[in-house]
Every structure is written in C-alpha cells, then in structure tokens.
Design a protein around this motif. Structure first.
Motif, PDB file in Angstrom:
ATOM      1  N   ALA A 174     -23.886 -23.743 -14.893  1.00 58.16           N
ATOM      2  CA  ALA A 174     -22.966 -23.417 -15.983  1.00 58.16           C
ATOM      3  C   ALA A 174     -23.525 -23.689 -17.369  1.00 58.16           C
ATOM      4  O   ALA A 174     -22.986 -23.197 -18.359  1.00 58.16           O
ATOM      5  CB  ALA A 174     -21.664 -24.204 -15.801  1.00 58.16           C
ATOM      6  N   CYS A 175     -24.614 -24.467 -17.458  1.00 61.14           N
ATOM      7  CA  CYS A 175     -25.136 -24.905 -18.760  1.00 61.14           C
ATOM      8  C   CYS A 175     -26.379 -24.110 -19.142  1.00 61.14           C
ATOM      9  O   CYS A 175     -27.226 -23.819 -18.298  1.00 61.14           O
ATOM     10  CB  CYS A 175     -25.480 -26.392 -18.694  1.00 61.14           C
ATOM     11  N   GLY A 176     -26.470 -23.770 -20.416  1.00 60.24           N
ATOM     12  CA  GLY A 176     -27.633 -23.038 -20.897  1.00 60.24           C
ATOM     13  C   GLY A 176     -28.683 -23.915 -21.541  1.00 60.24           C
ATOM     14  O   GLY A 176     -29.638 -23.415 -22.137  1.00 60.24           O
ATOM     15  N   PRO A 214     -25.172 -20.228 -20.551  1.00 57.39           N
ATOM     16  CA  PRO A 214     -26.205 -19.211 -20.753  1.00 57.39           C
ATOM     17  C   PRO A 214     -25.640 -17.951 -21.403  1.00 57.39           C
ATOM     18  O   PRO A 214     -24.652 -17.386 -20.927  1.00 57.39           O
ATOM     19  CB  PRO A 214     -26.695 -18.929 -19.326  1.00 57.39           C
ATOM     20  N   ALA A 215     -26.259 -17.536 -22.509  1.00 59.90           N
ATOM     21  CA  ALA A 215     -25.885 -16.307 -23.211  1.00 59.90           C
ATOM     22  C   ALA A 215     -24.392 -16.248 -23.494  1.00 59.90           C
ATOM     23  O   ALA A 215     -23.753 -15.205 -23.319  1.00 59.90           O
ATOM     24  CB  ALA A 215     -26.329 -15.088 -22.411  1.00 59.90           C
ATOM     25  N   SER A 216     -23.814 -17.362 -23.940  1.00 67.30           N
ATOM     26  CA  SER A 216     -22.372 -17.423 -24.135  1.00 67.30           C
ATOM     27  C   SER A 216     -22.025 -18.402 -25.245  1.00 67.30           C
ATOM     28  O   SER A 216     -22.792 -19.315 -25.560  1.00 67.30           O
ATOM     29  CB  SER A 216     -21.691 -17.858 -22.832  1.00 67.30           C
ATOM     30  N   HIS A 217     -20.836 -18.223 -25.830  1.00 66.80           N
ATOM     31  CA  HIS A 217     -20.308 -19.176 -26.805  1.00 66.80           C
ATOM     32  C   HIS A 217     -19.490 -20.271 -26.128  1.00 66.80           C
ATOM     33  O   HIS A 217     -19.046 -21.209 -26.787  1.00 66.80           O
ATOM     34  CB  HIS A 217     -19.453 -18.451 -27.838  1.00 66.80           C
ATOM     35  N   ARG A 263     -26.861 -11.945 -13.112  1.00 67.17           N
ATOM     36  CA  ARG A 263     -26.505 -12.839 -11.996  1.00 67.17           C
ATOM     37  C   ARG A 263     -27.276 -12.398 -10.752  1.00 67.17           C
ATOM     38  O   ARG A 263     -26.713 -11.816  -9.819  1.00 67.17           O
ATOM     39  CB  ARG A 263     -24.995 -12.810 -11.755  1.00 67.17           C
ATOM     40  N   PRO A 264     -28.569 -12.673 -10.743  1.00 72.60           N
ATOM     41  CA  PRO A 264     -29.392 -12.183  -9.625  1.00 72.60           C
ATOM     42  C   PRO A 264     -29.066 -12.885  -8.313  1.00 72.60           C
ATOM     43  O   PRO A 264     -28.739 -14.078  -8.285  1.00 72.60           O
ATOM     44  CB  PRO A 264     -30.819 -12.501 -10.077  1.00 72.60           C
TER      45      PRO A 264
END
Length: 434
Positions: A80-82, A147-150, A60-61
C-alpha cells in the motif's frame, strides 16, 4: 458504441502475457509486446506477467512466472505504500542493478571506470524523512503516499526509518490535527539530530498566535527540539545540534543532510581518500560542511554553497572546532557563477557534490583548471556521467567509482568517484572492476 482501439490496449483489458526484459531508472519492469513498450511496477527481469493495461502501464501486474531474485517484502506496508519500490527484489540483485545503472550512464557518454565494492546502508537507518500528514475524523494519518496516488498510507512498522523517527508519529499526528485542514496534506521533514528531532512543516494553516502556542506546547511534551512552520521557526525547546565528522553546528530548519549516518560516513571516507595529500581543497556545493569540516583537520578548505543559512552554520561549526585548519566560506550560486579556472588555480584538490541536475557549468571550469584531483559525489548517475565526460575531455582520468546505497529499497543511486590529472591516482586498485 464499441471502443475503436484493440481490446488489449484500452479500457483496462487484460491481454496476453509478456516477459520483463529489464528495469527502468525508476525501478519499473519494462517489457515489449510487439512494437509497444509496457511498464510494470514491482516486477523483475525474466518474469512473465499479465494484468490490466492502462495506456503503457500494467499497474497491478500478476506474476505468472517469478524469478529466483524475487523475495517476500520485509515490510507489511509494502503493497500500500509508495515509499519503497524494490523490496520484492533480493539485496544482491538490487546492488548489482544499481551499479549497472551507473555503468550504463557512463557507457552512454563513452566512458567506463573500475567499480569499487558497493556500500549499502542497513534497514532502520534513515535519519531524515519527509512524511505526509493528513487530518481526518479520527485524528490524523502519518505516513507516505501510496504508489502513484495522493492517498496517504499509515506506516507504523516502517523498516526504512530510524526508530527515533518512528517514535515521532504521535507528535506528527498532533501537529496535523492542530495545523492541518481536512482538504489538504501537510509535508513534514523530520531530521534526527544529536539530541532529538528537528521538524519542518509546510502546507499547514497560518500559524497565528494561538496555533503557534499550541504547537510549541506539543513540541515540549514530545521532546521535539525545533519546529519550523512554512520556513519560520515557531517553537524551539533547545538549540538543535548536529555533529559532522566530530565538529558540531546548528543546521538551519530543513537543511539538506545525507539520508543515513552510515552512508554519510562511506561518502566521507571516499572523499577523504580521493583528496589525500592535498594541502588546499575547495568544496563546491558544500552544504553544511559534510566534507569541508572534516577535511579541515588536515588541509585548508574553501567551502562554496548557494544557501547563505547553511554557509553561516558551516562557519559556526568551524569557529567552535578545535584541531582544524583554516576554513573560509562563500555564499555563491555555482550555477550562475561557477568558480573560474583562475580562482581554482590555488587549490590542489576539489570536492563537488551538486544537486540532481549536476553541475555542467562548474565541470567545464574544472576541466579548464589545473586542479590535480577531483572527488565527485552525485545522486544522479545521468548528470554525473554527463559532467564526467566534460572532465575527461578536459584531460582528467576517471580512476574509480563507488556506489553508495543509502536509499535502501528505492531506485535512487548515489556514488563517489575520483578524477585525476596525475599519472598514478591513489586508491585505483587493480582488479576492482564491476
């Protein structure tokens, strides 16, 4: 007990600021802090950032010093979307970066080539997308993974997909509510065909008689042409049809299709030019006939594809077409059984469009062949460059490369290229360099 590692390297601690040097092949910014390499999503070269570190990532830069190429993301779901990775970057920057990705892949193999102007598909153009469906107490969530999540993010205002796909969200929610479990996520590949949508779902409950009947009724209400459930067609309102270069066929459920009609047209134009003048063409990894069928309007074509169902669809399209020359089709695993030089000897030109892994074995046979021209299409610059080196070492010249960006706002890169044995290759215009 105190953490033995340095505070900046563990426990999500925030350390000093770093500057992004470049983007990696996944679109993440890459920075160096002493001897450590750090990755930070949604950053751009030249930006100064900081943020909590998790191993080698700043997930989370915080942008301390933005660069001019940074823009406001056009999609309200971007945070919120990957599904997208580069909406924070100006279009011109993304185009130049994608072309540089290809140039660097070629340079790593000791190669270079003239670059033609890049072609980019517009927003709202994706005619094929795979949605994640999650059943919940309120019904279902239809969208893409965060992003990087289920976690599945709802995307009612997605700027990537064609409006026809967006309009399918209520139907997909109904499918999830009927056929999904509260513990799992369904995957639904939705394809826009000539007269409606084709949907292929995996990961759902077993489709018993009652569920199949309910799903068929849902498809009829929402105008879904066909529904496949874990590979089996359980509902078909009417026969799905797809037109490729003016030739119509019925694709098998979930069959590969170029992501946008616009991108497909750009790739087809490049392939058509690269094979101009050839009387006999072999199309390797032919798929549904994206290139083979239109090329048959001026040449005899032999199409080779590993998926037998796609071969049957291709043959159906050719049999129903008018104004085309002979097309023969062969179901063959080109990874295990590439066409040999003696089989290639009867062709003037070849088209090759392999999966992401490339086609090194087939490239070696082509390098040993007498085929005059090769139109190459690739979705992976690294495997393309590896195979290109094989062809160049076999006596071919890499005449030009054109990047085709039909996966807008993603790090995905596609391209078309011409290899030739003859002295003067068509379309190798002077001055068209990257």
């Amino acid at each position: 007990m105190a953490c033995p590692a340095a505070p900046a390297r563990c426990c999500g601690a925030v350390s000093g600021a770093v500057t992004i040097d470049r983007l990696g092949h996944r679109g993440d910014g890459i920075a160096r802090d002493g001897g450590a390499v750090l990755y930070a999503p949604r950053t751009l070269p030249g930006e100064v950032i900081d943020g909590p570190r998790e191993g080698d990532r700043i997930a989370r830069p915080r942008i301390l010093t933005p660069v001019a190429e940074r823009v406001r993301a056009p999609c309200p779901h971007y945070a919120a979307c990957g599904g997208c990775a580069l909406q924070h970057a100006a279009d011109g920057f993304v185009a130049a970066w994608k072309q540089e990705v290809v140039a660097q892949a070629l340079a790593a193999q000791g190669l270079e080539a003239p670059f033609r102007p890049m072609h980019s598909s517009p927003a709202f153009a994706r005619r094929r997308a795979t949605f994640a469906l999650r059943r919940n107490k309120g019904g279902a969530t239809v969208g893409f993974h965060a992003p990087a999540s289920h976690t599945v993010t709802d995307v009612p205002e997605c700027r990537l997909i064609h409006p026809a796909l967006a309009a399918a969200r209520p139907a997909l929610a109904g499918i999830a509510a009927m056929g999904g479990s509260r513990k799992g996520t369904l995957s639904a590949t939705v394809t826009r065909l000539d007269a409606g949508l084709d949907v292929a779902v995996t990961g759902g409950k077993p489709a018993d008689t009652h569920l199949a009947a309910d799903l068929a009724a849902l498809c009829a209400r929402h105008g879904i042409l066909r529904l496949a459930w874990d590979g089996e067609v359980i509902a078909q309102v009417e026969r799905p049809r797809l037109t490729l270069g003016g030739i119509t066929l019925t694709p098998p459920p979930g069959a590969f299709l170029q992501a946008t009609a616009d991108g497909e047209a750009a790739l087809r134009a490049a392939v058509t030019e690269a094979t101009a003048g050839a009387a006999r063409i072999v199309d390797l990894f032919a798929g549904l006939g994206t290139f083979a069928l239109p090329l048959a309007r001026r040449a005899e074509v032999h199409a080779v594809e590993g998926d037998a169902a796609m071969v049957r669809a291709l043959e159906e399209g050719w049999r129903g077409a008018t104004g085309v020359r002979h097309v023969s089709a062969e179901a063959r695993d080109l990874f295990r059984r590439p066409l040999e030089p003696d089989e290639l000897a009867r062709f003037d030109a070849a088209v090759i469009d392999p999966p992401r892994a490339g086609a090194e074995a087939q490239a070696r046979r082509l390098a040993a062949s007498t085929v005059a021209r090769i139109a190459a299409v690739s979705c992976n610059p690294v495997s393309f460059a590896r195979d290109a080196r094989v062809l160049v070492e076999g006596g071919y010249r890499l005449c030009w490369v054109q990047v085709v960006d039909q996966f807008r706002w993603s790090p995905h890169v596609e391209l078309a290229a011409l290899f030739a044995r003859d002295h003067i290759a068509p379309g190798a215009t002077k001055g068209q360099s990257g």
